[in-house]
Design an enzyme around this catalytic site. Structure first.
Site, PDB file in Angstrom:
ATOM      1  N   GLU A  61       0.850  -1.187   0.000  1.00  0.00           N
ATOM      2  CA  GLU A  61       0.000   0.000   0.000  1.00  0.00           C
ATOM      3  C   GLU A  61       0.890   1.242   0.000  1.00  0.00           C
ATOM      4  OE1 GLU A  61      -3.630   1.676   2.860  1.00  0.00           O
ATOM      5  OE2 GLU A  61      -2.011   0.480   3.741  1.00  0.00           O
TER       6      GLU A  61
ATOM      7  N   LYS B 107      -9.971   0.726  -1.834  1.00  0.00           N
ATOM      8  CA  LYS B 107     -10.040   0.222  -0.461  1.00  0.00           C
ATOM      9  C   LYS B 107     -11.416   0.470   0.154  1.00  0.00           C
ATOM     10  CE  LYS B 107      -7.397   0.526   3.888  1.00  0.00           C
ATOM     11  NZ  LYS B 107      -6.285   1.267   4.547  1.00  0.00           N
TER      12      LYS B 107
ATOM     13  N   CYS C 201      -4.566  -3.523   3.294  1.00  0.00           N
ATOM     14  CA  CYS C 201      -4.274  -3.230   4.697  1.00  0.00           C
ATOM     15  C   CYS C 201      -5.416  -3.592   5.650  1.00  0.00           C
ATOM     16  CB  CYS C 201      -3.866  -1.759   4.827  1.00  0.00           C
ATOM     17  SG  CYS C 201      -2.904  -1.393   6.323  1.00  0.00           S
TER      18      CYS C 201
END
Length: 266
Positions: free
Chosen positions: A40, A106, A142
């Protein structure tokens, strides 16, 4: 399938990050990988000036990543941003050597451990899979790794491998949590999970912005039985190469059909 995980540290210097990516892509190609996965925030680390740098550099970054994929004949996966009004979108972008770019936005934003990602980042809403050498590959970023239903849905969509790229926040127990979550997501979704984090800047000696999630290392690839396929050697910058045999996915689904047995909306 041979894949490579580029456990690196990035900084606010986008040009320096491009140079580092070029080096690691070259090394991955020399190792025979068909895919190289970066963490990321590969394009630019979290911290002040993110939106402004995104507006200034995103288009050039995308052009360079596609050129690298074309030049080396492998799939490149990088953490990126693009501007969205007053905020940015946090993406994991896949560049194929056939000239195609696919991006996941995300979904689960990191509003935890004192951080408020949603203050500056617009959330996504859709799961994404891509085809790599005939294998369906899921994408996650993440904090997504803490949400098992995302991985279950990626598996149901046909993914045999999910790539999780992170800039994991440091703190007590956080490296252990990262390692544990990667293993558990592989177990409870009948998939292989490849989880690459930014390197630990204290180990690699790279200056990174303070008060931002900047990585702890611990990159690993885990099979659907929770067994390690590959893992980093220490928490510094390095390339981790993994040979994946997808037959283990079918074995896991036959032996431990957790998604078929699931109830309560999972």
């Amino acid at each position: 399938m041979k894949i490579a995980l580029a456990q690196i540290n990035t900084t606010p210097d986008v040009s320096a990050n491009v140079s580092k990516v070029e080096d690691y892509v070259r090394s991955a190609a020399e190792a025979g990988a068909v895919l190289v996965q970066f963490p990321e925030a590969t394009m630019r680390s979290f911290g002040p000036g993110l939106r402004e740098d995104t507006r200034a550099h995103a288009a050039d970054w995308q052009e360079r990543m596609q050129a690298l994929a074309d030049e080396h004949g492998l799939t490149i996966v990088t953490g990126e941003f693009f501007a969205h009004g007053a905020r940015v979108v946090n993406q994991l972008a896949v560049y194929s050597p056939a000239g195609q770019r696919v991006a996941y936005e995300k979904i689960h934003l990191y509003d935890a451990f004192g951080f408020r990602e949603s203050d500056t980042v617009e959330p996504g809403s859709d799961i994404v899979t891509v085809d790599v050498d005939g294998v369906a590959v899921g994408l996650a970023i993440c904090y997504d790794i803490r949400f098992p239903k995302l991985f279950a849905e990626l598996s149901r969509a046909g993914a045999k491998l999910t790539l999780v790229s992170a800039s994991w926040g440091a703190g007590p127990g956080k490296l252990y949590q990262w390692d544990l979550l990667a293993r558990v997501r592989a177990l409870d979704s009948n998939m292989i999970v490849s989880a690459v984090d930014q390197a630990d800047p204290e180990v690699s000696g790279v200056q990174v912005p303070a008060d931002a999630p900047t990585g702890v290392g611990g990159s690993l690839v885990v099979d659907p039985f929770g067994e390690l396929i590959a893992q980093d050697d220490g928490q510094g910058e390095q390339l981790v190469v993994a040979d994946i045999d997808f037959a283990v996915v079918d074995k896991a689904k036959a032996a431990l059909p957790v998604l078929e047995n699931a109830r309560l909306g999972y």
